[in-house]
Design an enzyme around this catalytic site. Structure first.
Site, short mmCIF file in Angstrom:
data_model
loop_
_atom_site.label_atom_id
_atom_site.label_comp_id
_atom_site.label_asym_id
_atom_site.label_seq_id
_atom_site.Cartn_x
_atom_site.Cartn_y
_atom_site.Cartn_z
N TYR A 179 -1.29 -0.70 10.21
CA TYR A 179 -1.42 -1.01 8.78
C TYR A 179 -0.14 -0.62 8.01
CZ TYR A 179 -3.86 -1.02 4.19
OH TYR A 179 -4.26 -1.27 2.90
N LYS A 224 2.28 -3.14 5.95
CA LYS A 224 2.48 -2.96 4.51
C LYS A 224 3.94 -2.68 4.18
CE LYS A 224 -1.75 -3.72 3.25
NZ LYS A 224 -2.09 -4.95 2.50
N SER A 284 0.86 -1.20 0.00
CA SER A 284 0.00 0.00 0.00
C SER A 284 0.88 1.24 0.00
CB SER A 284 -0.86 0.01 1.27
OG SER A 284 -1.45 1.28 1.47
P1 NAP Z 1 -11.84 -5.59 0.88
O1 NAP Z 1 -12.73 -5.14 -0.21
O2 NAP Z 1 -12.14 -5.22 2.28
O3 NAP Z 1 -11.68 -7.19 0.75
C1 NAP Z 1 -10.89 -7.87 1.69
C2 NAP Z 1 -10.76 -9.31 1.30
O4 NAP Z 1 -9.89 -9.96 2.23
C3 NAP Z 1 -12.06 -10.08 1.35
O5 NAP Z 1 -12.04 -11.09 0.37
C4 NAP Z 1 -12.05 -10.69 2.74
O6 NAP Z 1 -12.88 -11.86 2.85
C5 NAP Z 1 -10.58 -11.03 2.86
N1 NAP Z 1 -10.12 -11.16 4.24
C6 NAP Z 1 -10.13 -10.20 5.21
N2 NAP Z 1 -9.64 -10.70 6.36
C7 NAP Z 1 -9.32 -12.00 6.12
C8 NAP Z 1 -8.81 -13.05 6.92
N3 NAP Z 1 -8.49 -12.88 8.20
N4 NAP Z 1 -8.65 -14.27 6.34
C9 NAP Z 1 -8.95 -14.46 5.05
N5 NAP Z 1 -9.42 -13.50 4.23
C10 NAP Z 1 -9.61 -12.28 4.77
O7 NAP Z 1 -10.32 -5.08 0.63
P2 NAP Z 1 -9.63 -4.48 -0.70
O8 NAP Z 1 -9.81 -3.02 -0.69
O9 NAP Z 1 -10.01 -5.30 -1.88
O10 NAP Z 1 -8.10 -4.74 -0.32
C11 NAP Z 1 -7.37 -5.86 -0.78
C12 NAP Z 1 -5.91 -5.66 -0.39
O11 NAP Z 1 -5.41 -4.45 -0.97
C13 NAP Z 1 -5.69 -5.52 1.12
O12 NAP Z 1 -4.49 -6.14 1.49
C14 NAP Z 1 -5.56 -4.02 1.31
O13 NAP Z 1 -4.82 -3.69 2.44
C15 NAP Z 1 -4.85 -3.64 0.02
N6 NAP Z 1 -5.01 -2.23 -0.32
C16 NAP Z 1 -6.24 -1.70 -0.56
C17 NAP Z 1 -6.36 -0.37 -0.88
C18 NAP Z 1 -7.69 0.27 -1.17
O14 NAP Z 1 -7.71 1.51 -1.37
N7 NAP Z 1 -8.78 -0.45 -1.24
C19 NAP Z 1 -5.22 0.43 -0.94
C20 NAP Z 1 -3.98 -0.12 -0.68
C21 NAP Z 1 -3.89 -1.47 -0.38
P3 NAP Z 1 -14.48 -11.74 3.22
O15 NAP Z 1 -15.15 -11.16 2.00
O16 NAP Z 1 -14.89 -13.12 3.50
O17 NAP Z 1 -14.56 -10.81 4.40
#
Ligand code: NAP
Length: 242
Positions: free
Chosen positions: A154, A158, A141
């Site tokens: 976080y 990261k 991130s």
């Molecule tokens: P999201 O929409 O909240 O989806 C999170 C996913 O992770 C879901 O599939 C969830 O499963 C799964 N998950 C959460 N906790 C878990 C656990 N303990 N065991 C197994 N699976 C778990 O998140 P996102 O925005 O797509 O983010 C994906 C990745 O990108 C993350 O690592 C996040 O930190 C990173 N990221 C995101 C952003 C952003 O702006 N969105 C920016 C930088 C980095 P369920 O559906 O079953 O809950």
């Protein structure tokens, strides 16, 4: 017909992980997705993946649990036969100012976002080493590159993923295993839905939030085309970090 390559993507029931799974499936990969508890979202993603005429299956377990990761990796290998691409994507936030951050919120984020990458990669690299090929992508991130107030847990997790990526790239390069990280900016998913999009957009040179597909295309590039790229952190953030 050549057999399909296989991708394992953690946290792919929704958001960025789901988009990565669909993008790789469109490139002909069979896909194993993992998730924590959202059965409805996971079933929908598997259905959408199967509609692309590839093999797809969802595995429900907690990536912060070492034994569960090992068990799932074994089941996935037994079902799919190999793993060519691993995307360590599952992640959570538990934001709060450091002064008030509980040890529980610190540990939950470190375990889910950083330790999980160790737990998943450990069993998977054994098979990649045997195959003498593989591609690992760790979802970092901008917070891991710049730090973010209210996200000490976080940002640490990261940033840890970036160190993990670089060390593994050096260890595994001779085995033809490439290890890279992606550092997304603000991507429109459930994780960011409470944020003030208009205010954030003012600071983004490309003047828009990212979409999960922006990240998915980068994962596909790293998996398919980036044959001489390893140990890198690819910023996919609309120019936020320059
Ligand atoms: P999201 O929409 O909240 O989806 C999170 C996913 O992770 C879901 O599939 C969830 O499963 C799964 N998950 C959460 N906790 C878990 C656990 N303990 N065991 C197994 N699976 C778990 O998140 P996102 O925005 O797509 O983010 C994906 C990745 O990108 C993350 O690592 C996040 O930190 C990173 N990221 C995101 C952003 C952003 O702006 N969105 C920016 C930088 C980095 P369920 O559906 O079953 O809950």
């Amino acid at each position: 017909m050549a057999e399909n390559k296989v991708a394992l993507i953690t946290g792919a029931s929704r958001g960025i992980g789901r988009a990565c799974a669909l993008e790789l499936a469109r490139s002909g990969y069979d896909v194993a997705i993992t998730y924590a508890g959202n059965d409805e979202a996971a079933n929908k993603t598997v259905e959408d993946l199967k509609a692309l005429n590839i093999k797809a299956k969802a595995y429900k377990f907690d990536v912060s649990n070492k034994d569960a990761c090992e068990k799932a990796a074994g089941e996935i290998l037994a079902e799919f036969g190999k793993i060519d691409v691993l995307v360590n994507n599952a992640g959570i936030t538990r934001d709060g100012l450091f002064m008030r951050m509980s040890a529980d919120n610190w540990e939950a984020v470190i375990n889910t976002n950083l330790n999980s990458a160790f737990y998943m990669t450990n069993p998977v690299i054994k098979t990649m080493i045997k195959q003498r090929s593989g591609c690992i992508v760790n979802m970092s991130s901008i917070a891991g590159r710049m730090g973010n107030a209210g996200q000490a847990n976080y940002s640490s997790a990261k940033a840890g993923l970036i160190g993990f990526t670089k060390a593994l790239a050096k260890e595994l390069g001779s085995r033809n295993i490439r290890v890279n990280a992606i550092a997304p900016g603000f991507i429109q998913t459930d994780m960011t839905k409470g944020l003030d999009a208009e205010k954030i957009t003012e600071h983004i040179p490309l003047r828009r939030l990212g979409q999960p597909e922006d990240i998915a295309k980068t994962v596909k590039f790293l998996a398919e085309d980036a044959t001489y790229i390893t140990g890198q952190v690819i910023g996919v953030d609309g120019g936020l970090v320059i």
